[in-house]
Design a protein around this motif. Structure first.
Motif, short mmCIF file in Angstrom:
data_model
loop_
_atom_site.label_atom_id
_atom_site.label_comp_id
_atom_site.label_asym_id
_atom_site.label_seq_id
_atom_site.Cartn_x
_atom_site.Cartn_y
_atom_site.Cartn_z
N TYR A 1 -10.43 -3.51 0.07
CA TYR A 1 -9.30 -3.76 -0.83
C TYR A 1 -8.26 -4.64 -0.15
CZ TYR A 1 -5.56 -2.57 -4.18
OH TYR A 1 -4.55 -2.59 -5.11
N THR B 1 -10.63 1.07 1.61
CA THR B 1 -9.30 0.50 1.81
C THR B 1 -9.38 -0.85 2.51
OG1 THR B 1 -8.38 2.72 1.95
CG2 THR B 1 -7.02 0.94 2.78
N GLN C 1 0.03 8.50 -1.60
CA GLN C 1 -0.78 9.65 -1.22
C GLN C 1 -1.61 9.36 0.03
OE1 GLN C 1 -1.25 7.63 -3.79
NE2 GLN C 1 -3.40 7.44 -4.35
N VAL C 2 -1.91 8.10 0.30
CA VAL C 2 -2.68 7.73 1.49
C VAL C 2 -1.82 7.00 2.51
CG1 VAL C 2 -4.64 6.36 2.34
CG2 VAL C 2 -4.83 7.58 0.18
N GLU D 1 2.20 1.52 -3.66
CA GLU D 1 1.20 1.76 -4.70
C GLU D 1 0.31 2.98 -4.44
OE1 GLU D 1 1.10 0.06 -7.59
OE2 GLU D 1 2.84 -1.06 -6.86
N PHE D 2 0.13 3.35 -3.18
CA PHE D 2 -0.74 4.47 -2.82
C PHE D 2 -0.06 5.40 -1.82
CE2 PHE D 2 -3.47 0.86 -3.93
CZ PHE D 2 -4.21 1.42 -4.94
N THR E 1 -13.04 6.26 2.99
CA THR E 1 -11.69 5.79 2.67
C THR E 1 -11.34 4.56 3.50
OG1 THR E 1 -10.99 8.01 2.06
CG2 THR E 1 -9.25 6.43 2.58
N LYS F 1 0.97 8.57 7.57
CA LYS F 1 -0.28 7.90 7.23
C LYS F 1 -1.20 7.75 8.44
CE LYS F 1 1.51 3.25 7.83
NZ LYS F 1 1.76 2.00 7.19
N LEU G 1 0.82 -1.20 0.00
CA LEU G 1 0.00 0.00 0.00
C LEU G 1 0.86 1.26 0.00
CD1 LEU G 1 -2.72 -1.19 2.51
CD2 LEU G 1 -3.04 -0.81 0.06
N GLU G 2 1.95 1.26 0.75
CA GLU G 2 2.85 2.41 0.79
C GLU G 2 3.46 2.66 -0.59
OE1 GLU G 2 6.90 3.80 3.04
OE2 GLU G 2 5.53 2.47 4.10
#
Length: 149
Positions: free
Chosen positions: A75, A72, A26-27, A23-24, A68, A32, A20-21
């Motif tokens: 996912y 998330t 921004q989130v 690929e994403f 979100t 985070k 996740l860090e």
């Protein structure tokens, strides 16, 4: 959570956090707020760390923050079940806001009710940490899983 007939997760909490860090960012980059706490086959438990920046007028945690977290979490439950498929995408997300959340961390438990080759459907229960398990939101979502190549 799991019995002997349930397969183990395909990704660990550490592997999911790293994915996740990457690929994403921004989130899931520096500072985070969203964290994977636990995973199993067809299951994820997520935490959204409380931050005053999440508040909307009226002093409640914003809907987008909870949306979100739900999105998330589903996912993550899918990735824990099928492995790192970055192109699994949300096709539908429905959120019912049930109660004003306390200004605390939010906890989400996500369960997949269907996990097929091309679609996954799940539900999410969200509550304020330390406030019992009375739900502040309930979500359902559908995800498209790309065909294997």
């Amino acid at each position: 959570m799991a019995d002997a007939s349930t397969p183990p997760p395909k990704m660990t909490v550490a592997e999911l956090e790293a994915f996740l860090e990457q690929e994403f960012p921004q989130v899931f980059g520096a500072g985070k707020l969203y964290h994977v706490e636990d995973v199993a086959h067809r299951f994820a438990r997520m935490r959204c760390r409380y931050d005053p920046g999440q508040l909307r007028p009226g002093g409640t945690i914003s809907g987008p923050t909870m949306m979100t977290l739900a999105d998330t979490g589903l996912y993550v439950a899918i990735l824990a079940s099928i492995g790192p498929v970055g192109l699994a995408v949300t096709t539908n997300l429905n959120v019912n806001f049930l109660k004003k959340p306390a200004p605390r961390d939010l906890i989400a438990e996500c369960r997949l009710v269907k996990l097929g080759k091309r679609l996954a459907v799940g539900e999410v229960a969200i509550w304020s940490d330390g406030e019992g398990e009375e739900l502040v939101a309930h979500a359902t979502g559908t995800y498209s899983i790309p065909p294997e190549r």
